[in-house]
Scaffold this motif. Structure first.
Motif, PDB file in Angstrom:
ATOM      1  N   UNK A  49       0.830  -1.208   0.000  1.00  0.00           N
ATOM      2  CA  UNK A  49       0.000   0.000   0.000  1.00  0.00           C
ATOM      3  C   UNK A  49       0.868   1.264   0.000  1.00  0.00           C
ATOM      4  N   UNK A  50       1.946   1.246   0.784  1.00  0.00           N
ATOM      5  CA  UNK A  50       2.836   2.402   0.826  1.00  0.00           C
ATOM      6  C   UNK A  50       3.593   2.573  -0.491  1.00  0.00           C
ATOM      7  N   UNK A  51       4.085   1.457  -1.041  1.00  0.00           N
ATOM      8  CA  UNK A  51       4.846   1.528  -2.284  1.00  0.00           C
ATOM      9  C   UNK A  51       3.983   2.032  -3.435  1.00  0.00           C
ATOM     10  N   UNK A  52       2.666   1.823  -3.356  1.00  0.00           N
ATOM     11  CA  UNK A  52       1.764   2.287  -4.408  1.00  0.00           C
ATOM     12  C   UNK A  52       1.732   3.808  -4.516  1.00  0.00           C
ATOM     13  N   UNK A  53       2.276   4.508  -3.520  1.00  0.00           N
ATOM     14  CA  UNK A  53       2.339   5.970  -3.580  1.00  0.00           C
ATOM     15  C   UNK A  53       3.259   6.461  -4.697  1.00  0.00           C
ATOM     16  N   UNK A  54       4.040   5.552  -5.288  1.00  0.00           N
ATOM     17  CA  UNK A  54       4.856   5.939  -6.434  1.00  0.00           C
ATOM     18  C   UNK A  54       3.970   6.364  -7.608  1.00  0.00           C
ATOM     19  N   UNK A  55       2.699   5.970  -7.563  1.00  0.00           N
ATOM     20  CA  UNK A  55       1.735   6.347  -8.601  1.00  0.00           C
ATOM     21  C   UNK A  55       0.942   7.601  -8.226  1.00  0.00           C
ATOM     22  N   UNK A  56       1.335   8.271  -7.157  1.00  0.00           N
ATOM     23  CA  UNK A  56       0.607   9.443  -6.681  1.00  0.00           C
ATOM     24  C   UNK A  56       0.529  10.526  -7.757  1.00  0.00           C
ATOM     25  N   UNK A  57      -0.653  11.072  -8.007  1.00  0.00           N
ATOM     26  CA  UNK A  57      -0.781  12.174  -8.989  1.00  0.00           C
ATOM     27  C   UNK A  57       0.023  13.406  -8.585  1.00  0.00           C
ATOM     28  N   UNK A  58       0.123  13.673  -7.281  1.00  0.00           N
ATOM     29  CA  UNK A  58       0.888  14.832  -6.818  1.00  0.00           C
ATOM     30  C   UNK A  58       2.363  14.682  -7.176  1.00  0.00           C
ATOM     31  N   UNK A  59       2.890  13.459  -7.008  1.00  0.00           N
ATOM     32  CA  UNK A  59       4.293  13.212  -7.338  1.00  0.00           C
ATOM     33  C   UNK A  59       4.521  13.325  -8.837  1.00  0.00           C
ATOM     34  N   UNK A  60       3.612  12.752  -9.622  1.00  0.00           N
ATOM     35  CA  UNK A  60       3.738  12.822 -11.084  1.00  0.00           C
ATOM     36  C   UNK A  60       3.646  14.259 -11.579  1.00  0.00           C
ATOM     37  N   UNK A  61       2.765  15.052 -10.949  1.00  0.00           N
ATOM     38  CA  UNK A  61       2.624  16.445 -11.365  1.00  0.00           C
ATOM     39  C   UNK A  61       3.871  17.256 -11.055  1.00  0.00           C
ATOM     40  N   UNK A  62       4.579  16.881  -9.984  1.00  0.00           N
ATOM     41  CA  UNK A  62       5.750  17.648  -9.568  1.00  0.00           C
ATOM     42  C   UNK A  62       6.993  17.284 -10.367  1.00  0.00           C
ATOM     43  N   UNK A  63       7.135  15.993 -10.723  1.00  0.00           N
ATOM     44  CA  UNK A  63       8.406  15.557 -11.327  1.00  0.00           C
ATOM     45  C   UNK A  63       8.224  14.915 -12.703  1.00  0.00           C
ATOM     46  N   UNK A  64       6.986  14.760 -13.164  1.00  0.00           N
ATOM     47  CA  UNK A  64       6.753  14.095 -14.443  1.00  0.00           C
ATOM     48  C   UNK A  64       6.357  12.646 -14.231  1.00  0.00           C
ATOM     49  N   UNK A  65       5.716  12.067 -15.217  1.00  0.00           N
ATOM     50  CA  UNK A  65       5.172  10.714 -15.063  1.00  0.00           C
ATOM     51  C   UNK A  65       6.244   9.623 -15.049  1.00  0.00           C
ATOM     52  N   UNK A  66       7.406   9.893 -15.631  1.00  0.00           N
ATOM     53  CA  UNK A  66       8.443   8.859 -15.715  1.00  0.00           C
ATOM     54  C   UNK A  66       9.419   8.895 -14.548  1.00  0.00           C
ATOM     55  N   UNK A  67       9.462   9.993 -13.806  1.00  0.00           N
ATOM     56  CA  UNK A  67      10.500  10.176 -12.793  1.00  0.00           C
ATOM     57  C   UNK A  67      10.249   9.489 -11.449  1.00  0.00           C
TER      58      UNK A  67
END
Length: 260
Positions: A49-67
């Motif tokens: 459940x914690x590792x699934x945070x790698x798919x967080x929209x906030x993270x993708x918005x900040x660093x890009x979808x591939x990063x």
């Protein structure tokens, strides 16, 4: 009062651990092993459940979808190298042995029958104590509630999140202590230090970490928990503590990548 949530959390661990020790003495070894395996499976679920945070929209918005995946990978590599050079695992185990000796002296001094002259005081098996201390410490320290709850407490927003964490840790410490013994009680000390430091950080900063940074840290922590689960399930003796610096590297890498 800043810090109250962490005190409640530590108290819940001590009380739950005490109940677990009282219960564990009445359980056969086979039952304790089953309890440890069940805990390992639950830790594996929490890790996923914690590792699934790698798919967080906030993270993708900040660093890009591939990063995001590369940030977690880089955090583990950099943190693992740093932790290995600093010998975090060895130092944490040494702390566990020191606390075991102190607890053994304390137990001998309070109500214990006098030993024969020259005979050493009875102490619990060191490996079991250290395993209980290290395993429970890592589980209690890694996770978003420890970070968000402590910082929220420092900002004066209440202890609701840490109260929830205290309830979860209290129930977990019963099972841990029943299976692994008194080392679980000693894990209250790193919880006090770690969450207390984050509470002071919240007081100093006056604001939360960005959601993207928390997501990167949580995803990295999830993989550390997966390593802990493999260790508890006796799949592999994974040096999880050497990877702990990755938790500090993840937000820094996220901030760096977000600049480009």
């Amino acid at each position: 009062m800043p810090g109250l949530g962490t005190l409640v959390n530590a108290a819940a661990i001590v009380v739950g651990g005490g109940l677990g020790i009282a219960l564990g003495s009445r359980l056969p070894e086979r039952t304790r092993a089953v309890v440890t395996d069940a805990l390992g499976l639950v830790v594996l679920l929490i890790a996923a459940l914690n590792a699934a945070e790698v798919l967080s929209p906030d993270l993708a918005a900040a660093v890009g979808s591939a990063a995001p995946t590369l940030i977690v990978l880089g955090s583990l590599l950099i943190g693992g190298v740093a932790g290995s050079l600093l010998r975090v695992e060895d130092r944490l185990e040494s702390l566990g042995l020191l606390l075991r000796r102190l607890l053994a002296r304390s137990t001998a001094a309070v109500g214990a029958p006098p030993a024969e002259p020259g005979a050493p005081a009875p102490v619990p098996p060191p490996d079991r104590f250290v395993e209980g201390f290290v395993s429970s410490s890592l589980v209690f320290l890694v996770g978003p509630l420890a970070i968000l709850g402590a910082i929220s407490d420092g900002l004066g927003n209440g202890i609701d999140q840490l109260a929830l964490k205290a309830a979860l840790d209290g129930f977990a410490s019963v099972a841990f202590a029943a299976a692994l013994g008194a080392g679980v009680l000693a894990s209250a000390l790193p919880v006090l230090v770690y969450q207390g430091a984050l509470t002071l950080l919240g007081v100093a900063l006056g604001s939360f970490l960005p959601d993207a940074h928390i997501a990167a840290l949580t995803a990295t922590g999830g993989l550390l928990l997966a390593g802990m689960a493999l260790r508890m399930l006796r799949v592999r003796d994974f040096p999880v503590a050497d990877l702990l610096p990755a938790l500090f590297v993840a937000p820094v890498l996220t901030a760096v990548v977000a600049l480009f």
